[in-house]
Design a protein around this motif. Structure first.
Motif: not given
Length: 393
Positions: A232-257
């Motif tokens: 419980p609550g970890e879905g929100a962790v994933l949701a917050r992580a997506v925009p923070r990871l985008r634009g950092l690198s291609k690898t992190m973009d793939r992780l965000a996707d």
């Protein structure tokens, strides 16, 4: 005559019939030659040919050994005495004992070997076992008139049993269970291995005991695994992580996707597969750096939360593999139990024994049977020396 080198000296020592010897050496180094030399020296020492037993693994090896020995003994019968003395000395015999009677005996060994009833006992391990079972059929619980199956007959019988299993419900169910794990593979190598290692399939194991052996919690099933991936609550962790990871690198973009596709409210196999893809290597091991240093800085406290999720995914993967192993083991044992029962019944009806039967029944007769001591006593009365070629086989 020059002094023998170290290798030749070792071969001479190994061929000394006064010693019990185990020879381990590379292929082509002369192990079979040592064995035939030892037989020759036993015959020179006066051992009757019929009291020597030579065992090897294949018929070709047995024939080669016998031909080599006969060629040597035949040569001795024709060599001039000086050359014969030199040959016997090179074999390891003491020249001081080369009396006229000894030389005469060396010349007659070829004829004695030819005249031995049944010939020299140079045979495969399977031929020896067949002879023992025929000599002691009551003690072994075998018919004295059994027929030995060759490889072609075994393959044909294995295929016939598979065909018969397809025609009856229990057999078809056992085949269906096994087919889930084989794809389009040919069953022939598998049933051959089952027949060879039949002792590994005494019965179908208890499912609960097998699950416990793999460390699986009681009642856990494959369908439960996706629901274990996120707390419980970890879905929100994933949701917050997506925009923070985008634009950092291609690898992190793939992780965000990948994380953006996850619906924590509806865990399923696809969600678990996505998390495994980002958290684990193709070998199923944890990725060393699923998050880069800039990503950790951007995620702040959520980086540790993601680490915890990824670690849990690895634990779930181990449970997944254990469940699959239990399922494969049960399906394999169910199939093997049904197939082996049919195989043994067909062999019994036809009066056939395969090569593994010969080995297994002889081993049981000589080690576990109530009559083992009597059988060993009778065999010991007829054999003074046993020489085994290719012992590792």
């Amino acid at each position: 005559m020059s002094a023998p080198d170290d290798a030749t000296s070792a071969q001479i020592a190994a061929a000394d019939p006064a010693r019990s010897t185990w020879v381990a050496a590379n292929a082509g180094s002369g192990k079979t030659r040592v064995l035939t030399n030892r037989v020759a020296r036993l015959l020179l020492a006066g051992t009757p040919p019929e009291r020597i037993l030579c065992l090897t693994f294949t018929r070709a090896a047995a024939a080669h050994m016998q031909n080599t020995l006969f060629a040597r003994l035949g040569e001795w019968a024709m060599l001039p005495e000086p050359e014969l003395r030199e040959t016997l000395t090179a074999l390891g015999e003491d020249g001081a004992g080369f009396t006229p009677a000894f030389i005469a005996r060396a010349r007659t060994l070829f004829a004695r070997a030819l005249e031995t009833p049944g010939g020299l006992r140079i045979q495969t391990i399977h031929a020896f076992c067949a002879a023992v079972l025929r000599r002691f059929p009551l003690e072994a619980g075998s018919s004295p008139r059994f027929a030995e199956m060759d490889e072609r007959a075994q393959a044909r019988l294995r295929a016939e049993i598979l065909d018969a299993m397809c025609a009856e419900p229990r057999g078809l169910a056992a085949l269906d269970g096994l087919a889930r794990h084989l794809g389009g593979d040919d069953l022939a190598p598998l049933v051959q291995a089952i027949a060879r290692d039949r002792a590994a399939f005494p019965d179908v194991p208890d499912a609960a005991a097998l699950r416990a052996a793999f460390g699986l919690p009681p009642g856990l099933e494959e369908a439960d695994l996706p629901g274990m991936a996120l707390q419980p609550g970890e879905g929100a962790v994933l949701a917050r992580a997506v925009p923070r990871l985008r634009g950092l690198s291609k690898t992190m973009d793939r992780l965000a996707d990948a994380l953006a596709t996850i619906d924590a409210a509806a865990p399923d196999d696809a969600m678990l597969a996505t998390l495994q893809e980002v958290a684990l290597t193709r070998a199923g091991e944890p990725r060393k750096t699923p998050l880069t240093k800039p990503a950790r800085k951007a995620l702040q406290d959520d980086a540790e939360a993601l680490d915890l999720i990824f670690s849990r995914i690895h634990d779930i993967r181990k449970l997944q593999l254990s469940l699959a192993a239990v399922r494969r083991s049960l399906d394999l044992h169910r199939f093997a139990a049904h197939w082996l029962a049919a195989y043994e019944a067909r062999k019994a009806a036809l009066g056939w024994l395969d090569f593994d039967d010969l080995i297994l029944r002889t081993r049981a007769l000589l080690s576990r049977s109530d009559m083992a001591q009597w059988v060993l006593y009778r065999l010991d009365g007829a054999i003074d020396h046993i020489l085994v070629d290719e012992a590792q086989d």
